[in-house]
Write a protein that holds these residues in place. Sequence first.
Motif, PDB file in Angstrom:
ATOM      1  N   LEU A 143       0.832  -1.202   0.000  1.00 40.30           N
ATOM      2  CA  LEU A 143       0.000   0.000   0.000  1.00 40.30           C
ATOM      3  C   LEU A 143       0.866   1.252   0.000  1.00 40.30           C
ATOM      4  O   LEU A 143       0.604   2.205  -0.748  1.00 40.30           O
ATOM      5  N   GLN A 144       1.911   1.269   0.826  1.00 37.98           N
ATOM      6  CA  GLN A 144       2.776   2.432   0.896  1.00 37.98           C
ATOM      7  C   GLN A 144       3.439   2.711  -0.451  1.00 37.98           C
ATOM      8  O   GLN A 144       3.531   3.861  -0.888  1.00 37.98           O
ATOM      9  N   GLY A 145       3.887   1.647  -1.122  1.00 37.77           N
ATOM     10  CA  GLY A 145       4.498   1.833  -2.433  1.00 37.77           C
ATOM     11  C   GLY A 145       3.517   2.411  -3.442  1.00 37.77           C
ATOM     12  O   GLY A 145       3.862   3.314  -4.223  1.00 37.77           O
ATOM     13  N   MET A 146       2.288   1.918  -3.438  1.00 34.49           N
ATOM     14  CA  MET A 146       1.282   2.428  -4.363  1.00 34.49           C
ATOM     15  C   MET A 146       0.881   3.858  -4.011  1.00 34.49           C
ATOM     16  O   MET A 146       0.632   4.686  -4.896  1.00 34.49           O
ATOM     17  N   GLN A 147       0.817   4.154  -2.704  1.00 31.48           N
ATOM     18  CA  GLN A 147       0.480   5.515  -2.277  1.00 31.48           C
ATOM     19  C   GLN A 147       1.559   6.498  -2.735  1.00 31.48           C
ATOM     20  O   GLN A 147       1.245   7.603  -3.218  1.00 31.48           O
ATOM     21  N   VAL A 148       2.823   6.122  -2.609  1.00 32.21           N
ATOM     22  CA  VAL A 148       3.918   6.990  -3.039  1.00 32.21           C
ATOM     23  C   VAL A 148       3.830   7.244  -4.545  1.00 32.21           C
ATOM     24  O   VAL A 148       3.979   8.380  -5.012  1.00 32.21           O
ATOM     25  N   ALA A 149       3.577   6.177  -5.317  1.00 30.16           N
ATOM     26  CA  ALA A 149       3.490   6.329  -6.769  1.00 30.16           C
ATOM     27  C   ALA A 149       2.322   7.230  -7.157  1.00 30.16           C
ATOM     28  O   ALA A 149       2.457   8.109  -8.024  1.00 30.16           O
ATOM     29  N   GLN A 150       1.176   7.030  -6.523  1.00 29.65           N
ATOM     30  CA  GLN A 150       0.000   7.844  -6.845  1.00 29.65           C
ATOM     31  C   GLN A 150       0.214   9.302  -6.442  1.00 29.65           C
ATOM     32  O   GLN A 150      -0.193  10.229  -7.152  1.00 29.65           O
ATOM     33  N   THR A 151       0.856   9.510  -5.295  1.00 31.49           N
ATOM     34  CA  THR A 151       1.130  10.873  -4.834  1.00 31.49           C
ATOM     35  C   THR A 151       2.088  11.589  -5.771  1.00 31.49           C
ATOM     36  O   THR A 151       1.930  12.787  -6.050  1.00 31.49           O
ATOM     37  N   ALA A 152       3.086  10.865  -6.282  1.00 26.50           N
ATOM     38  CA  ALA A 152       4.020  11.462  -7.230  1.00 26.50           C
ATOM     39  C   ALA A 152       3.291  11.925  -8.488  1.00 26.50           C
ATOM     40  O   ALA A 152       3.519  13.037  -8.988  1.00 26.50           O
ATOM     41  N   ALA A 153       2.394  11.081  -8.995  1.00 29.34           N
ATOM     42  CA  ALA A 153       1.611  11.463 -10.171  1.00 29.34           C
ATOM     43  C   ALA A 153       0.712  12.653  -9.859  1.00 29.34           C
ATOM     44  O   ALA A 153       0.588  13.588 -10.663  1.00 29.34           O
ATOM     45  N   CYS A 154       0.101  12.640  -8.683  1.00 27.37           N
ATOM     46  CA  CYS A 154      -0.796  13.723  -8.268  1.00 27.37           C
ATOM     47  C   CYS A 154      -0.036  15.048  -8.194  1.00 27.37           C
ATOM     48  O   CYS A 154      -0.507  16.081  -8.691  1.00 27.37           O
ATOM     49  N   ASN A 155       1.139  15.034  -7.581  1.00 26.56           N
ATOM     50  CA  ASN A 155       1.931  16.255  -7.436  1.00 26.56           C
ATOM     51  C   ASN A 155       2.337  16.841  -8.784  1.00 26.56           C
ATOM     52  O   ASN A 155       2.495  18.058  -8.924  1.00 26.56           O
ATOM     53  N   ARG A 156       2.497  15.979  -9.776  1.00 27.87           N
ATOM     54  CA  ARG A 156       2.937  16.439 -11.100  1.00 27.87           C
ATOM     55  C   ARG A 156       1.774  16.862 -11.988  1.00 27.87           C
ATOM     56  O   ARG A 156       1.907  17.816 -12.773  1.00 27.87           O
ATOM     57  N   LEU A 157       0.625  16.196 -11.884  1.00 30.13           N
ATOM     58  CA  LEU A 157      -0.412  16.345 -12.900  1.00 30.13           C
ATOM     59  C   LEU A 157      -1.650  17.130 -12.463  1.00 30.13           C
ATOM     60  O   LEU A 157      -2.398  17.603 -13.328  1.00 30.13           O
ATOM     61  N   HIS A 158      -1.878  17.270 -11.169  1.00 27.42           N
ATOM     62  CA  HIS A 158      -3.127  17.885 -10.729  1.00 27.42           C
ATOM     63  C   HIS A 158      -2.895  19.255 -10.105  1.00 27.42           C
ATOM     64  O   HIS A 158      -1.821  19.536  -9.568  1.00 27.42           O
ATOM     65  N   ASP A 159      -3.954  20.090 -10.172  1.00 29.50           N
ATOM     66  CA  ASP A 159      -3.798  21.448  -9.662  1.00 29.50           C
ATOM     67  C   ASP A 159      -3.845  21.463  -8.137  1.00 29.50           C
ATOM     68  O   ASP A 159      -4.260  20.495  -7.496  1.00 29.50           O
ATOM     69  N   ILE A 160      -3.432  22.581  -7.568  1.00 30.60           N
ATOM     70  CA  ILE A 160      -3.250  22.668  -6.130  1.00 30.60           C
ATOM     71  C   ILE A 160      -4.562  22.493  -5.372  1.00 30.60           C
ATOM     72  O   ILE A 160      -4.576  21.914  -4.277  1.00 30.60           O
ATOM     73  N   GLN A 161      -5.687  22.957  -5.922  1.00 33.13           N
ATOM     74  CA  GLN A 161      -6.955  22.809  -5.212  1.00 33.13           C
ATOM     75  C   GLN A 161      -7.357  21.349  -5.109  1.00 33.13           C
ATOM     76  O   GLN A 161      -7.802  20.886  -4.064  1.00 33.13           O
ATOM     77  N   GLN A 162      -7.190  20.582  -6.190  1.00 37.88           N
ATOM     78  CA  GLN A 162      -7.477  19.148  -6.157  1.00 37.88           C
ATOM     79  C   GLN A 162      -6.551  18.427  -5.193  1.00 37.88           C
ATOM     80  O   GLN A 162      -6.980  17.561  -4.422  1.00 37.88           O
ATOM     81  N   ARG A 163      -5.280  18.780  -5.224  1.00 37.48           N
ATOM     82  CA  ARG A 163      -4.303  18.142  -4.343  1.00 37.48           C
ATOM     83  C   ARG A 163      -4.595  18.454  -2.881  1.00 37.48           C
ATOM     84  O   ARG A 163      -4.475  17.579  -2.006  1.00 37.48           O
ATOM     85  N   LEU A 164      -4.968  19.702  -2.604  1.00 36.43           N
ATOM     86  CA  LEU A 164      -5.289  20.084  -1.232  1.00 36.43           C
ATOM     87  C   LEU A 164      -6.494  19.303  -0.728  1.00 36.43           C
ATOM     88  O   LEU A 164      -6.486  18.792   0.403  1.00 36.43           O
ATOM     89  N   ALA A 165      -7.528  19.179  -1.551  1.00 35.43           N
ATOM     90  CA  ALA A 165      -8.713  18.417  -1.149  1.00 35.43           C
ATOM     91  C   ALA A 165      -8.350  16.958  -0.874  1.00 35.43           C
ATOM     92  O   ALA A 165      -8.775  16.371   0.128  1.00 35.43           O
ATOM     93  N   ARG A 166      -7.539  16.374  -1.751  1.00 35.06           N
ATOM     94  CA  ARG A 166      -7.104  14.988  -1.550  1.00 35.06           C
ATOM     95  C   ARG A 166      -6.320  14.835  -0.262  1.00 35.06           C
ATOM     96  O   ARG A 166      -6.544  13.906   0.521  1.00 35.06           O
ATOM     97  N   TRP A 167      -5.426  15.784   0.008  1.00 30.57           N
ATOM     98  CA  TRP A 167      -4.596  15.712   1.211  1.00 30.57           C
ATOM     99  C   TRP A 167      -5.443  15.846   2.476  1.00 30.57           C
ATOM    100  O   TRP A 167      -5.247  15.111   3.445  1.00 30.57           O
ATOM    101  N   LEU A 168      -6.401  16.755   2.477  1.00 34.55           N
ATOM    102  CA  LEU A 168      -7.266  16.927   3.647  1.00 34.55           C
ATOM    103  C   LEU A 168      -8.091  15.670   3.909  1.00 34.55           C
ATOM    104  O   LEU A 168      -8.273  15.258   5.062  1.00 34.55           O
TER     105      LEU A 168
END
Length: 247
Positions: A143-168
Amino acid sequence: MKNLRGAQPDQRTNGEGKHVANKVLLAMPDNEYELMRPDLTYIDLQHHLSLHEPTQKVEFVYFPNRGMVSQVVVTKDGRTVEVGVVGSEGYVGAGLAIGLSRSSVREIVQIAGDGFKMMGNALERILRSAPQLQIILNRHSGLQGMQVAQTAACNRLHDIQQRLARWLLMTQDRVSLAVLPITHDFIATMMGTDRSTVSLAAAVLQKNGIIEYVRGAVKIVNRRKLERSACECYGVIQQFEDDLGLR
């Protein structure tokens, strides 16, 4: 993959009589938990407590009952970005389950809580006689490996508002609080951006009645709207956790 269901909260304690709420420890069969019980030491997970620094040998593993630990990559020039989070659903020091004694990330308590720690060599010894625990820990490592991979893609491809909502959302899932004790400066550091960018994104969410920001804390007012504001990465990570039986 079959889910592992174990004891309920308050049905297990460590040798000091402290109640166990960590889902990894609760999912273990009784006979394997008894092997671990004498080595589990209760610990207050204080805000900003460093559990592990990059490249250092992993000496302890930690099983949070409450609170949240951030896994952070630190660059040579001191910049940081969060690549994963751990709460009561998992444990800190996941590399030990797959034979790794070092990690490239800083693991630091970002929301205070409590839990248990044990020596890494004790866990390695116990795993020789605890096949179900090995399965559970391997699942969390996956799970941790998949979470890291998904987070890396998120940080590169999605805007800050989407990322903030996901993080919260991910943070609230792990601490089960309506009001999160976090600041814009902290969120900016975790997301690898600047405070003004986070403040603008938070202002949009607040204007839409999704969150309320007070000094030093963020209140989630409308969880459903927050989920709609997040990118698909939140749902993907949720599905990982469901499939692996870790939620």
